[in-house]
Design an enzyme around this catalytic site. Structure first.
Site, PDB file in Angstrom:
ATOM      1  N   ASN A 141       4.598  -0.429   0.733  1.00 35.65           N
ATOM      2  CA  ASN A 141       4.094  -1.429   1.452  1.00 35.65           C
ATOM      3  C   ASN A 141       2.542  -1.472   1.379  1.00 35.65           C
ATOM      4  O   ASN A 141       1.969  -0.718   1.287  1.00 35.65           O
ATOM      5  CB  ASN A 141       4.392  -1.399   2.859  1.00 35.65           C
ATOM      6  CG  ASN A 141       5.814  -1.691   3.287  1.00 35.65           C
ATOM      7  OD1 ASN A 141       6.313  -2.545   2.644  1.00 35.65           O
ATOM      8  ND2 ASN A 141       6.549  -0.885   4.501  1.00 35.65           N
ATOM      9  N   ARG A 142       2.049  -2.859   1.589  1.00 39.34           N
ATOM     10  CA  ARG A 142       0.547  -2.901   1.773  1.00 39.34           C
ATOM     11  C   ARG A 142       0.079  -2.531   3.039  1.00 39.34           C
ATOM     12  O   ARG A 142       0.641  -2.898   3.967  1.00 39.34           O
ATOM     13  CB  ARG A 142       0.204  -4.323   1.795  1.00 39.34           C
ATOM     14  CG  ARG A 142       0.392  -5.048   0.308  1.00 39.34           C
ATOM     15  CD  ARG A 142      -0.191  -6.611   0.616  1.00 39.34           C
ATOM     16  NE  ARG A 142       0.268  -7.366  -0.483  1.00 39.34           N
ATOM     17  CZ  ARG A 142       0.088  -7.581  -1.910  1.00 39.34           C
ATOM     18  NH1 ARG A 142      -0.984  -6.579  -2.124  1.00 39.34           N
ATOM     19  NH2 ARG A 142       0.532  -8.205  -2.663  1.00 39.34           N
TER      20      ARG A 142
END
Ligand code: CTP
Ligand code: CA
Length: 222
Positions: free
Chosen positions: A34-35
């Site tokens: 994920n960012r």
């Protein structure tokens, strides 16, 4: 003995903070992730430690140094994060800031996948454990205060309320990641949602937001 606190109202209190992304392996060189810079979670861990808390920061891969006075446990996957959180219990409070990957590949290839005549591989995903929901589940080991985060892009309050109910946590701190400069940036504009109360905080640098959250946690733990 408030006089002896010296501004450390959380002295001796154990608090777990999860932060950063998780990284779910596909093969030895590739991950699903994920960012998340980890900045907001690290800032909260730091702010809690400054108020005297014994903080265990369970962190996915980030580029950040552990804040001083914080015990960091580094993990990669959601399953490892869950194990590390369980190992850090009991705690009086838990703050789940990590951007946990909702899914992981159901099969991890032991050798690097190669491009070739068969074309791109098809990945099958399975759902990861929900760490916040597990911490929130009623039971003798439940932390007194369980706080979740929600990054939303539209109708932030509605989504956050639904999340509070679904997860069973005590507070959701929601932010609007469609606001320019919030994702990966240094500012945050949050809303604190409890079962009977909503508060909107002005946009502020992440460490200032963290300081306010830590102070609010100290107040709640009394
Ligand atoms: N969280 C967690 N474990 C997971 C997923 C989420 O602990 N497997 C925590 C996050 O750290 C955060 C909160 O749950 O505190 C909300 O995460 P979010 O991704 O917004 O919620 P989800 O239930 O995964 O819903 P969505 O479908 O919106 O991603
Ligand atoms: Ca999610």
């Amino acid at each position: 003995m408030k006089m002896l606190d010296g501004g450390r109202p959380l002295a001796g209190r154990r608090i777990i903070v999860t932060a950063g992304p998780t990284a779910e392996p596909i093969d030895p060189v590739r991950v699903l992730t994920n960012r998340s810079s980890g900045r907001q979670g690290y800032a909260i861990a730091d702010a809690l430690a400054r108020l005297g808390a014994e903080v265990t920061l369970v962190s996915g891969p980030t580029a950040l140094d552990a804040p001083s006075g914080v015990r960091r446990v580094s993990v990669e996957t959601a399953q490892e994060m869950l194990e590390a959180v369980r190992a850090a219990l009991p705690a009086e409070a838990a703050v789940c800031v990590a951007a946990v990957s909702d899914w992981r590949p159901d099969e991890v290839f032991g050798i690097k996948l190669k491009k070739g005549k068969d074309g791109p591989p098809t990945l099958r995903l399975v759902e990861n454990p929900d760490i916040l929901a597990e911490l929130s589940a009623a039971g003798p080991g439940r932390p007194r205060l369980v706080v979740g985060f929600a990054a939303e892009t539209n109708d932030v309050e509605l989504h956050a309320r639904a999340k509070l109910a679904r997860k069973g946590c005590d507070w959701i701190i929601a932010n609007d990641v469609s606001e320019p400069g919030v994702m990966g940036g240094s500012d945050n504009a949050v809303m604190i949602i409890t079962r009977d109360h909503v508060e909107r905080w002005e946009r502020a640098p992440k460490d200032e937001v963290a300081g306010r959250i830590a102070a609010r946690i100290a107040e709640a733990l009394g």
